[in-house]
Design a protein around this motif. Structure first.
Motif, PDB file in Angstrom:
ATOM      1  N   LEU A   1       0.833  -1.192   0.000  1.00 30.35           N
ATOM      2  CA  LEU A   1       0.000   0.000   0.000  1.00 30.35           C
ATOM      3  C   LEU A   1       0.874   1.250   0.000  1.00 30.35           C
ATOM      4  N   ARG A   2       0.273   2.338  -0.394  1.00 28.86           N
ATOM      5  CA  ARG A   2       0.994   3.607  -0.379  1.00 28.86           C
ATOM      6  C   ARG A   2       1.162   4.096   1.061  1.00 28.86           C
ATOM      7  N   PRO A   3       2.178   4.919   1.309  1.00 29.80           N
ATOM      8  CA  PRO A   3       2.398   5.402   2.686  1.00 29.80           C
ATOM      9  C   PRO A   3       1.173   6.098   3.288  1.00 29.80           C
ATOM     10  N   VAL A   4       0.420   6.814   2.462  1.00 29.98           N
ATOM     11  CA  VAL A   4      -0.772   7.495   2.984  1.00 29.98           C
ATOM     12  C   VAL A   4      -1.809   6.477   3.441  1.00 29.98           C
ATOM     13  N   GLN A   5      -1.956   5.396   2.687  1.00 26.30           N
ATOM     14  CA  GLN A   5      -2.911   4.365   3.078  1.00 26.30           C
ATOM     15  C   GLN A   5      -2.477   3.669   4.363  1.00 26.30           C
ATOM     16  N   ARG A   6      -1.187   3.402   4.500  1.00 25.62           N
ATOM     17  CA  ARG A   6      -0.698   2.797   5.739  1.00 25.62           C
ATOM     18  C   ARG A   6      -0.906   3.736   6.924  1.00 25.62           C
ATOM     19  N   LEU A   7      -0.722   5.028   6.701  1.00 25.20           N
ATOM     20  CA  LEU A   7      -0.938   6.002   7.768  1.00 25.20           C
ATOM     21  C   LEU A   7      -2.401   6.033   8.192  1.00 25.20           C
ATOM     22  N   HIS A   8      -3.305   5.966   7.226  1.00 24.25           N
ATOM     23  CA  HIS A   8      -4.732   5.969   7.539  1.00 24.25           C
ATOM     24  C   HIS A   8      -5.124   4.734   8.361  1.00 24.25           C
ATOM     25  N   LEU A   9      -4.596   3.570   7.988  1.00 26.84           N
ATOM     26  CA  LEU A   9      -4.921   2.350   8.728  1.00 26.84           C
ATOM     27  C   LEU A   9      -4.338   2.384  10.142  1.00 26.84           C
ATOM     28  N   THR A  10      -3.141   2.920  10.276  1.00 31.35           N
ATOM     29  CA  THR A  10      -2.545   3.055  11.603  1.00 31.35           C
ATOM     30  C   THR A  10      -3.379   3.995  12.475  1.00 31.35           C
ATOM     31  N   ALA A  11      -3.818   5.110  11.893  1.00 27.34           N
ATOM     32  CA  ALA A  11      -4.665   6.045  12.639  1.00 27.34           C
ATOM     33  C   ALA A  11      -6.007   5.408  13.000  1.00 27.34           C
ATOM     34  N   ALA A  12      -6.531   4.556  12.108  1.00 24.48           N
ATOM     35  CA  ALA A  12      -7.791   3.869  12.416  1.00 24.48           C
ATOM     36  C   ALA A  12      -7.629   2.963  13.629  1.00 24.48           C
ATOM     37  N   GLY A  13      -6.481   2.279  13.726  1.00 21.30           N
ATOM     38  CA  GLY A  13      -6.227   1.456  14.904  1.00 21.30           C
ATOM     39  C   GLY A  13      -6.181   2.277  16.175  1.00 21.30           C
ATOM     40  N   LEU A  14      -5.525   3.420  16.125  1.00 28.68           N
ATOM     41  CA  LEU A  14      -5.483   4.301  17.298  1.00 28.68           C
ATOM     42  C   LEU A  14      -6.876   4.795  17.668  1.00 28.68           C
ATOM     43  N   LEU A  15      -7.683   5.090  16.673  1.00 32.85           N
ATOM     44  CA  LEU A  15      -9.049   5.549  16.941  1.00 32.85           C
ATOM     45  C   LEU A  15      -9.874   4.448  17.604  1.00 32.85           C
ATOM     46  N   ILE A  16      -9.695   3.219  17.148  1.00 34.23           N
ATOM     47  CA  ILE A  16     -10.452   2.104  17.724  1.00 34.23           C
ATOM     48  C   ILE A  16     -10.113   1.921  19.199  1.00 34.23           C
ATOM     49  N   ILE A  17      -8.833   1.955  19.513  1.00 32.99           N
ATOM     50  CA  ILE A  17      -8.439   1.707  20.893  1.00 32.99           C
ATOM     51  C   ILE A  17      -8.771   2.895  21.801  1.00 32.99           C
ATOM     52  N   SER A  18      -9.005   4.060  21.222  1.00 36.25           N
ATOM     53  CA  SER A  18      -9.359   5.222  22.041  1.00 36.25           C
ATOM     54  C   SER A  18     -10.858   5.297  22.346  1.00 36.25           C
ATOM     55  N   VAL A  19     -11.674   4.508  21.664  1.00 45.44           N
ATOM     56  CA  VAL A  19     -13.125   4.553  21.889  1.00 45.44           C
ATOM     57  C   VAL A  19     -13.483   4.191  23.329  1.00 45.44           C
ATOM     58  N   PRO A  20     -12.970   3.095  23.910  1.00 45.53           N
ATOM     59  CA  PRO A  20     -13.324   2.813  25.311  1.00 45.53           C
ATOM     60  C   PRO A  20     -12.922   3.923  26.278  1.00 45.53           C
ATOM     61  N   VAL A  21     -11.777   4.546  26.028  1.00 47.43           N
ATOM     62  CA  VAL A  21     -11.330   5.638  26.900  1.00 47.43           C
ATOM     63  C   VAL A  21     -12.285   6.815  26.801  1.00 47.43           C
ATOM     64  N   LEU A  22     -12.718   7.137  25.598  1.00 46.56           N
ATOM     65  CA  LEU A  22     -13.657   8.236  25.415  1.00 46.56           C
ATOM     66  C   LEU A  22     -15.004   7.938  26.072  1.00 46.56           C
ATOM     67  N   VAL A  23     -15.450   6.680  25.975  1.00 47.15           N
ATOM     68  CA  VAL A  23     -16.738   6.316  26.575  1.00 47.15           C
ATOM     69  C   VAL A  23     -16.688   6.462  28.089  1.00 47.15           C
ATOM     70  N   VAL A  24     -15.577   6.018  28.706  1.00 50.96           N
ATOM     71  CA  VAL A  24     -15.504   6.075  30.160  1.00 50.96           C
ATOM     72  C   VAL A  24     -15.280   7.501  30.659  1.00 50.96           C
ATOM     73  N   LEU A  25     -14.676   8.359  29.840  1.00 51.14           N
ATOM     74  CA  LEU A  25     -14.448   9.739  30.261  1.00 51.14           C
ATOM     75  C   LEU A  25     -15.605  10.674  29.907  1.00 51.14           C
ATOM     76  N   ALA A  26     -16.505  10.227  29.047  1.00 49.91           N
ATOM     77  CA  ALA A  26     -17.567  11.102  28.557  1.00 49.91           C
ATOM     78  C   ALA A  26     -18.436  11.701  29.670  1.00 49.91           C
ATOM     79  N   PRO A  27     -18.932  10.930  30.640  1.00 46.17           N
ATOM     80  CA  PRO A  27     -19.764  11.561  31.685  1.00 46.17           C
ATOM     81  C   PRO A  27     -19.025  12.632  32.479  1.00 46.17           C
ATOM     82  N   GLY A  28     -17.787  12.340  32.875  1.00 45.76           N
ATOM     83  CA  GLY A  28     -17.027  13.321  33.651  1.00 45.76           C
ATOM     84  C   GLY A  28     -16.727  14.564  32.858  1.00 45.76           C
ATOM     85  N   LEU A  29     -16.336  14.414  31.590  1.00 47.40           N
ATOM     86  CA  LEU A  29     -16.061  15.577  30.755  1.00 47.40           C
ATOM     87  C   LEU A  29     -17.336  16.382  30.511  1.00 47.40           C
TER      88      LEU A  29
END
Length: 338
Positions: free
Chosen positions: A303-331
């Motif tokens: 894949l092109r470097p931009v495509q690899r960057l997008h997939l890497t960012a998608a992984g980071l976004l996935i793993i950040s979802v639980p953190v956002l859910v647990v912090l949402a009420p307090g924020l």
């Protein structure tokens, strides 16, 4: 207590949707390292959902833990999580989550213990076949560091090569005399590069942990798919590392010559049992070897470097979802009073 119940729902949604989407993705063979990263992010997100849910539930049941988690936080932040509500269901819910956690941890420790015993047994067999030289002491091996390696040639007419990574000993690279006779110098270097790539990336730990998850929860499609795909993707990633250094053709020919008895059309068609020497890793399936060779020779480009960057960012976004859910009420409680 809404957050404690929302997190498992998010985790189950990931566990159901992720394997269906990832198993259909054709880009995984083109970028096995990125694919492993995405798989690990999805699995980590699911485990994190249930782990954070257990933490919130435990905070509702245990006031000292609640005080530690919300230390110096405004009272409205604690009230936003509704820890005082939920009734008797909090104890039942916490018991279910705690039981699942203990079940998983026991399986992880069991797999790690069995793998450690297996590696030590194989190491002892190798040392019995080739004892250490007089100057090869443990102190010298410790000074060499973890990146040091020992290359051992075993008398065996069958072409074989494997690695034995141990945390407190140098990497053991084992090659049979049959492999040295069959492979050219460049092909032998490619095979050793594959084994070094496995050891450097700690692929054995990844495969063992994935297998432990699949064993602990066999009904979970995510964990079984993660175990199957991890075993395949680590091989492709090691092939790419060797091909980058020694070329696709040399790596493909090395795999073909090293596994000629396994990828032969006649043996595969008749179902002839594969020869295997005790003390060595079991041979991979013939179909998997043939697919690796075809991929190296005729596979699509990366894949092109931009495509690899997008997939890497998608992984980071996935793993950040639980953190956002647990912090949402307090924020939400903090931002609502600003």
């Amino acid at each position: 207590m809404g957050t404690a119940f929302a997190l498992p729902i998010v985790g189950m949604a990931f566990a159901v949707l992720a394997p269906r989407l990832l198993c259909r993705a054709r880009w995984q063979d083109r970028e096995p390292v990125v694919a492993l990263w995405v798989w690990q992010c999805v699995v980590a997100a699911v485990l994190l959902c249930f782990g954070l849910s257990l933490l919130v539930t435990a905070a509702a049941l245990c006031p000292p833990l609640r005080d530690e988690l919300f230390y110096d936080a405004p009272r409205r932040v604690q009230q936003a999580y509704g820890l005082a509500t939920g009734g008797d269901w909090r104890g039942v819910f916490a018991a279910v989550l705690f039981t699942g956690t203990v079940h998983l941890v026991l399986h992880l420790f069991r797999e790690a213990h069995l793998a450690r015993i297996s590696r030590r047994r194989r190491y002892d067999e190798i040392r019995q076949a080739a004892p250490a030289l007089p100057g090869e002491t443990r102190e010298r091996a410790a000074l060499l560091g973890r990146r040091a390696e020992h290359l051992l040639v075993m008398e065996n007419p069958r072409p074989q090569a494997w690695s034995l990574p141990l945390p407190t000993r140098p990497l053991q690279l084992v090659v049979s005399t049959g492999a040295m006779r069959r492979l050219s110098a460049e092909q032998l270097d490619a095979v050793l590069a594959i084994e070094r790539a496995h050891a450097r990336a700690r692929h054995h730990l990844l495969v063992q942990s994935a297998g432990a998850l699949a064993t602990a929860f066999p009904a979970a499609a995510l964990f079984t798919a993660y175990a199957d795909n991890s075993a395949r993707l680590v091989e492709l990633a090691a092939d790419d590392a060797a091909a980058h250094r020694h070329g696709n053709l040399a790596t493909a020919l090395a795999l073909l010559d090293l596994n000629e008895a396994r990828v032969g059309a006649g043996a595969a068609r008749r179902g002839v049992p594969l020869p295997w020497t005790p003390g060595t890793p079991p041979p991979p399936p013939a179909e998997r070897i043939a697919a690796r060779v075809d991929r190296l020779l005729t596979g699509p480009p990366r894949l092109r470097p931009v495509q690899r960057l997008h997939l890497t960012a998608a992984g980071l976004l996935i793993i950040s979802v639980p953190v956002l859910v647990v912090l949402a009420p307090g924020l939400g409680a903090l931002l609502g009073r600003i």
